[in-house]
Scaffold this active site. Sequence first.
Site, PDB file in Angstrom:
ATOM      1  N   HIS A  84       6.075  -0.125   4.946  1.00 40.92           N
ATOM      2  CA  HIS A  84       6.236   1.446   4.706  1.00 40.92           C
ATOM      3  C   HIS A  84       7.533   1.286   3.660  1.00 40.92           C
ATOM      4  O   HIS A  84       8.672   2.064   4.071  1.00 40.92           O
ATOM      5  CB  HIS A  84       6.545   2.412   5.703  1.00 40.92           C
ATOM      6  CG  HIS A  84       6.268   3.733   5.423  1.00 40.92           C
ATOM      7  ND1 HIS A  84       5.720   4.546   6.539  1.00 40.92           N
ATOM      8  CD2 HIS A  84       6.524   4.442   4.333  1.00 40.92           C
ATOM      9  CE1 HIS A  84       5.485   5.808   6.116  1.00 40.92           C
ATOM     10  NE2 HIS A  84       5.878   5.902   4.888  1.00 40.92           N
ATOM     11  N   GLY A 144       7.037   2.427   0.214  1.00 38.47           N
ATOM     12  CA  GLY A 144       6.699   3.259  -0.949  1.00 38.47           C
ATOM     13  C   GLY A 144       7.934   3.912  -1.430  1.00 38.47           C
ATOM     14  O   GLY A 144       8.278   3.684  -2.809  1.00 38.47           O
ATOM     15  N   THR A 178      -1.000   3.707   0.170  1.00 39.10           N
ATOM     16  CA  THR A 178       0.324   4.020   0.325  1.00 39.10           C
ATOM     17  C   THR A 178       0.629   5.500   0.853  1.00 39.10           C
ATOM     18  O   THR A 178       1.840   5.999   0.795  1.00 39.10           O
ATOM     19  CB  THR A 178       1.036   3.857  -1.149  1.00 39.10           C
ATOM     20  OG1 THR A 178       0.377   4.749  -2.127  1.00 39.10           O
ATOM     21  CG2 THR A 178       1.273   2.728  -1.505  1.00 39.10           C
ATOM     22  N   GLY A 194      -2.475  14.323  -6.611  1.00 37.76           N
ATOM     23  CA  GLY A 194      -1.092  14.861  -6.648  1.00 37.76           C
ATOM     24  C   GLY A 194      -0.251  14.065  -7.498  1.00 37.76           C
ATOM     25  O   GLY A 194      -0.542  13.388  -8.350  1.00 37.76           O
ATOM     26  N   ARG A 195       1.177  14.510  -7.129  1.00 34.00           N
ATOM     27  CA  ARG A 195       1.998  13.559  -7.977  1.00 34.00           C
ATOM     28  C   ARG A 195       2.035  12.414  -8.004  1.00 34.00           C
ATOM     29  O   ARG A 195       2.055  11.747  -9.135  1.00 34.00           O
ATOM     30  CB  ARG A 195       3.425  14.159  -7.633  1.00 34.00           C
ATOM     31  CG  ARG A 195       3.878  15.673  -7.854  1.00 34.00           C
ATOM     32  CD  ARG A 195       5.239  16.202  -7.268  1.00 34.00           C
ATOM     33  NE  ARG A 195       5.080  16.062  -5.794  1.00 34.00           N
ATOM     34  CZ  ARG A 195       4.951  17.355  -5.201  1.00 34.00           C
ATOM     35  NH1 ARG A 195       4.877  18.495  -5.697  1.00 34.00           N
ATOM     36  NH2 ARG A 195       4.651  16.952  -3.762  1.00 34.00           N
ATOM     37  N   ILE A 196       1.983  11.779  -6.930  1.00 29.60           N
ATOM     38  CA  ILE A 196       2.150  10.314  -6.920  1.00 29.60           C
ATOM     39  C   ILE A 196       0.690   9.542  -7.566  1.00 29.60           C
ATOM     40  O   ILE A 196       0.720   8.681  -8.225  1.00 29.60           O
ATOM     41  CB  ILE A 196       2.318   9.812  -5.366  1.00 29.60           C
ATOM     42  CG1 ILE A 196       3.617  10.292  -4.898  1.00 29.60           C
ATOM     43  CG2 ILE A 196       1.991   8.170  -5.386  1.00 29.60           C
ATOM     44  CD1 ILE A 196       3.886  10.001  -3.074  1.00 29.60           C
ATOM     45  N   ARG A 214      -0.849   7.648   4.077  1.00 28.54           N
ATOM     46  CA  ARG A 214      -0.538   7.429   5.582  1.00 28.54           C
ATOM     47  C   ARG A 214      -1.612   6.737   6.021  1.00 28.54           C
ATOM     48  O   ARG A 214      -2.781   6.809   5.960  1.00 28.54           O
ATOM     49  CB  ARG A 214      -0.473   8.850   6.184  1.00 28.54           C
ATOM     50  CG  ARG A 214       0.638   9.783   5.622  1.00 28.54           C
ATOM     51  CD  ARG A 214       2.019   8.985   6.721  1.00 28.54           C
ATOM     52  NE  ARG A 214       3.267   9.974   6.507  1.00 28.54           N
ATOM     53  CZ  ARG A 214       3.998   9.434   5.474  1.00 28.54           C
ATOM     54  NH1 ARG A 214       4.126   8.692   4.877  1.00 28.54           N
ATOM     55  NH2 ARG A 214       5.294  10.244   5.624  1.00 28.54           N
ATOM     56  N   GLU A 257       2.275   2.786  13.111  1.00 27.30           N
ATOM     57  CA  GLU A 257       3.561   2.081  12.632  1.00 27.30           C
ATOM     58  C   GLU A 257       4.625   2.089  13.933  1.00 27.30           C
ATOM     59  O   GLU A 257       4.696   3.098  14.516  1.00 27.30           O
ATOM     60  CB  GLU A 257       4.103   2.826  11.633  1.00 27.30           C
ATOM     61  CG  GLU A 257       3.250   2.710  10.448  1.00 27.30           C
ATOM     62  CD  GLU A 257       3.605   3.240   9.041  1.00 27.30           C
ATOM     63  OE1 GLU A 257       4.786   3.739   9.041  1.00 27.30           O
ATOM     64  OE2 GLU A 257       2.920   3.511   8.319  1.00 27.30           O
TER      65      GLU A 257
HETATM   66  C1  DGY Z   1       7.428  10.056   2.477  1.00 28.81           C
HETATM   67  O1  DGY Z   1       8.295  10.578   1.980  1.00 28.81           O
HETATM   68  O2  DGY Z   1       6.326  10.590   3.203  1.00 28.81           O
HETATM   69  C2  DGY Z   1       7.394   8.682   3.011  1.00 28.81           C
HETATM   70  O3  DGY Z   1       6.437   8.022   3.552  1.00 28.81           O
HETATM   71  C3  DGY Z   1       8.604   8.611   4.015  1.00 28.81           C
HETATM   72  O4  DGY Z   1       8.489   9.390   4.871  1.00 28.81           O
END
Ligand code: DGY
Length: 328
Positions: A294, A296, A245, A162-164, A247, A276
Amino acid sequence: MSAPAGSRPRVVVTRKLPAEVERALCAEFDVRLNESDTPLGADGLAQALREADALLPTVTDRLTAAVLAAEPLRTKLLANYGVGFNHIDTAAAGARGIAVSNTPDVLTDATADLAVTLLLMVTRRTGEGERELRAGGWTGWRPTHMVGTAITGKTLGLVGMGRIARGVARRAHHGFGMKVIYHDPFPPKPEDAAALGAEGRSSLEAVLEEADVVSLHCPATPETRHLMNAGRLALMKRGAYLVNTARGDVVDEAALVEALRSGHLAGAGLDVFEREPEVTPALLQMENVVLLPHLGSATREARIGMGMRALENLRLFFAGSPLRDRVV
Ligand code: DGY
C-alpha cells in the site's frame, strides 16, 4: 510534542505523521499524537471519539457504526488523512452529526506513478528478475531470458476515470504510447478525455474485453465490492494483466488467484489487498504477481501534502467555514 491544552480544539491523531505535519498541527490545536504509531483499535478509537473534538484518522482505522456509537460523543469532525474513506461508515458518521473530510489532489501524481510502476514491473517481470539476481540465480545475459511484454501500442483499460486514473492515462498515452480506454459512470468531459488520448466505453465489460492491461481506479463502496469477480476476470483477454492501486475490496482475491493459476491472466500488480495487511498466501508464491505494501501515496511530498490538507480542513471547520474536502 503535544501542544498545551487551552481553549484550542482537541485533535487525536491516530498514527505517526511526517514531523512537519505534526509540528504544524501542534501549533494550532491541542493535539494528542501517537508517538508509538500503534493502531488505536476499536476501543481506542471509541475513547478518542469521547475525548477529542476531531480525529485525524487513516485507512488503518476502522470507524464502523459500532465504534461511532461511542457515548458521550465529543467528536464533530473526522479529518481523514487520505483520499479513500471506505474505512469510515459515513452514513453512521452523518447520522451522529460528525462531518468527514478527505485529502484529494495532493496524492494524485504519487498514486498515478505507482500504478505505472506496477504496470511496468508486472509486464517486464522486474520483481521476478530482482528476486533471481538477489538469490544468486542469474547465469548471465541470454536472448530468451525473462522475456516480458511490451506496453507501447497496447491498450490500457481504466476502471473509473477520476483524478488518479486521468494521471495514469496521461502517463500511459503520452509517455508510453498506449491506447487508453475507460469506463466511468460519471465520465469526464469529452475534451478532457481527448486531451489524455482516452476513449470512453459504454460499459465496464467492454473495457475488460478490449484491454491488454486493466487498471482499477474506482472507490470502494458496497456496489464495487468484488467488482472484479470470477465472471469479470474471465471477460479480460487471455494473457492480460490487472493492476490495482484503488482498494483491495474491489477484487475478489480468491477469484484472482484462480485466474492467474489457470493462465487466463498473465500477471497482476497489486498495491492494495482485501484483508490488509494480510495477503492471500497463494499470491505470495506466484512469480507473475507484483505485491507492494500500500505505497500509492508514499512520497514525502504527498504524505506531507496529505497532512497539510487535513490540517486545512480542521482549521476551516473550527473557524466555522465550509470544509474544503467535505465528504459528509
Ligand atoms: C488514500 O489516500 O486513500 C491512500 O490509499 C491511503 O489511505
